[in-house]
Design a protein around this motif. Structure first.
Motif, PDB file in Angstrom:
ATOM      1  N   LEU A  33       1.046  -1.148  -0.161  1.00 20.71           N
ATOM      2  CA  LEU A  33      -0.281  -0.418  -0.003  1.00 20.71           C
ATOM      3  C   LEU A  33       1.293   1.039  -0.139  1.00 20.71           C
ATOM      4  O   LEU A  33       0.735   2.589  -0.920  1.00 20.71           O
ATOM      5  CB  LEU A  33      -1.319  -0.338   1.551  1.00 20.71           C
ATOM      6  N   VAL A  34       1.873   1.262   0.527  1.00 17.60           N
ATOM      7  CA  VAL A  34       2.800   2.293   0.842  1.00 17.60           C
ATOM      8  C   VAL A  34       3.494   2.883  -0.859  1.00 17.60           C
ATOM      9  O   VAL A  34       3.346   3.725  -1.038  1.00 17.60           O
ATOM     10  CB  VAL A  34       3.866   2.258   2.057  1.00 17.60           C
ATOM     11  N   ARG A  35       4.009   1.320  -0.951  1.00 15.56           N
ATOM     12  CA  ARG A  35       4.865   2.068  -2.883  1.00 15.56           C
ATOM     13  C   ARG A  35       4.033   2.173  -3.884  1.00 15.56           C
ATOM     14  O   ARG A  35       3.447   3.289  -4.625  1.00 15.56           O
ATOM     15  CB  ARG A  35       4.887   0.459  -2.813  1.00 15.56           C
ATOM     16  N   GLU A  36       2.566   1.773  -3.150  1.00 16.80           N
ATOM     17  CA  GLU A  36       1.374   2.203  -4.412  1.00 16.80           C
ATOM     18  C   GLU A  36       0.354   3.186  -4.306  1.00 16.80           C
ATOM     19  O   GLU A  36       1.206   4.456  -4.985  1.00 16.80           O
ATOM     20  CB  GLU A  36       0.426   1.489  -4.187  1.00 16.80           C
ATOM     21  N   LYS A  37       0.717   4.108  -2.693  1.00 19.34           N
ATOM     22  CA  LYS A  37       0.676   5.631  -2.691  1.00 19.34           C
ATOM     23  C   LYS A  37       1.964   6.256  -2.551  1.00 19.34           C
ATOM     24  O   LYS A  37       0.902   6.851  -3.994  1.00 19.34           O
ATOM     25  CB  LYS A  37       0.237   5.598  -0.843  1.00 19.34           C
ATOM     26  N   GLN A  38       2.875   5.556  -2.846  1.00 14.93           N
ATOM     27  CA  GLN A  38       4.190   6.935  -3.151  1.00 14.93           C
ATOM     28  C   GLN A  38       4.217   6.678  -5.118  1.00 14.93           C
ATOM     29  O   GLN A  38       4.174   7.923  -5.542  1.00 14.93           O
ATOM     30  CB  GLN A  38       5.426   5.836  -3.153  1.00 14.93           C
ATOM     31  N   GLN A  39       3.979   6.163  -5.868  1.00 13.71           N
ATOM     32  CA  GLN A  39       3.687   6.264  -7.264  1.00 13.71           C
ATOM     33  C   GLN A  39       2.289   6.455  -7.700  1.00 13.71           C
ATOM     34  O   GLN A  39       2.782   8.167  -8.010  1.00 13.71           O
ATOM     35  CB  GLN A  39       3.265   4.637  -7.522  1.00 13.71           C
ATOM     36  N   GLY A  40       1.504   7.057  -6.492  1.00 15.76           N
ATOM     37  CA  GLY A  40       0.660   7.803  -6.577  1.00 15.76           C
ATOM     38  C   GLY A  40       0.922   9.215  -7.007  1.00 15.76           C
ATOM     39  O   GLY A  40       0.651  10.018  -7.623  1.00 15.76           O
ATOM     40  N   GLU A  41       1.814   9.256  -5.825  1.00 15.12           N
ATOM     41  CA  GLU A  41       2.063  10.403  -5.444  1.00 15.12           C
ATOM     42  C   GLU A  41       2.882  11.730  -6.513  1.00 15.12           C
ATOM     43  O   GLU A  41       3.395  12.368  -6.992  1.00 15.12           O
ATOM     44  CB  GLU A  41       2.866  10.920  -4.085  1.00 15.12           C
ATOM     45  N   ARG A  42       3.796  10.507  -6.778  1.00 15.07           N
ATOM     46  CA  ARG A  42       5.188  10.530  -7.413  1.00 15.07           C
ATOM     47  C   ARG A  42       4.383  10.686  -9.269  1.00 15.07           C
ATOM     48  O   ARG A  42       4.796  12.166  -9.598  1.00 15.07           O
ATOM     49  CB  ARG A  42       5.858   9.702  -8.182  1.00 15.07           C
ATOM     50  N   ALA A  43       3.107  10.679  -9.625  1.00 16.55           N
ATOM     51  CA  ALA A  43       2.965  10.735 -10.835  1.00 16.55           C
ATOM     52  C   ALA A  43       1.592  11.955 -10.303  1.00 16.55           C
ATOM     53  O   ALA A  43       2.222  12.605 -11.311  1.00 16.55           O
ATOM     54  CB  ALA A  43       2.035   9.075 -10.919  1.00 16.55           C
ATOM     55  N   ALA A  44       1.090  11.886  -9.147  1.00 13.51           N
ATOM     56  CA  ALA A  44       0.580  13.563  -9.349  1.00 13.51           C
ATOM     57  C   ALA A  44       2.014  14.368  -9.700  1.00 13.51           C
ATOM     58  O   ALA A  44       1.237  15.336 -10.067  1.00 13.51           O
ATOM     59  CB  ALA A  44      -0.631  13.027  -7.933  1.00 13.51           C
TER      60      ALA A  44
END
Length: 231
Positions: free
Chosen positions: A62-73
């Motif tokens: 979940l943390v990795r997916e959240k970080q990936q989403g933040e980087r994408a944003a």
């Protein structure tokens, strides 16, 4: 018409505690009802089920997916602002902050210069007012006859309010002349010179100055009656 349903063994998600969610009720791999379901296509019914991820692994996922989403944003935002990478955006922001700080410093410097100019103008105005007041006092004293060193002494003795008008100054100068006429070319009352005996001239004689000699009174009486002819 037959309704197409997903394979009952296909996971559609996970619960908060990590347990998988299947498209049918009771799809938990440990549930007894799973024995009644047909095997999934391409799977060996005798093969053991895939191990479930533990809570730590799920949290990391979940943390990795959240970080990936933040980087994408962030990457999307950078592209919308016209930059190719985040470093360019960071450099631009720092430059804007430095320019703003320099602008504020320039404004503060101008405000300081303006304040100093205002203070200097006020000081010059105060000096001009003081010179004008001194000129008014000096003119009133000169008009009454004070000159030279007497004028300076008269200025020191003329005690009035700083904001006194010309009439008040004139009245104070006249009062000073009445008290100290010598400062305005006048003279003080003459003191009569001292007599030889130490008393002022024209005063009563000193005590004992005209005392008669012993026997003088009887001699004068005898002379008036004709008993004595010689002086």
């Amino acid at each position: 018409m037959d309704r197409l349903l997903p394979d009952p063994r296909t996971r559609v998600g996970y619960r908060r505690d990590g347990r998988p969610i299947f498209p049918i009720l009771g799809a938990d791999l440990t549930a007894p009802s799973n024995q009644q379901l047909p095997p999934a296509p391409g799977t060996d019914p005798a093969a053991p089920p895939a191990p479930l991820p533990d809570q730590d692994a799920l949290n990391r996922l979940l943390v990795r997916e959240k970080q990936q989403g933040e980087r994408a944003a962030v990457r999307k935002l950078v592209e919308q602002l016209g930059f190719t990478k985040t470093d360019d955006l960071t450099t631009f922001v720092l430059q804007q902050r430095e320019a703003q700080a320099a602008q504020l410093s320039e404004i503060e410097r101008r405000e300081q210069v303006a304040a100093e100019a205002t203070a200097a103008a006020q000081a010059r105005e105060a000096q001009a007012i003081a010179r004008e007041r001194a000129a008014v006092r000096r003119s009133a004293l000169v008009a009454l006859g004070a000159t030279g060193e007497d004028l300076k002494d008269a200025e020191r003795l003329l005690v009035i309010e700083d904001d006194a008008d010309e009439d008040t100054v004139t009245e104070a100068a006249q009062a000073l002349k009445a008290r100290r006429p010598e400062l305005f070319g006048g003279t003080t009352a003459a003191v009569p010179p001292a007599a030889p005996g130490g008393s002022p001239a024209g005063g009563p004689p000193p005590h004992g100055a005209n005392m008669p000699k012993p026997g003088q009174h009887g001699a004068d009486m005898a002379r008036r009656r004709g008993f004595l002819t010689s002086s």
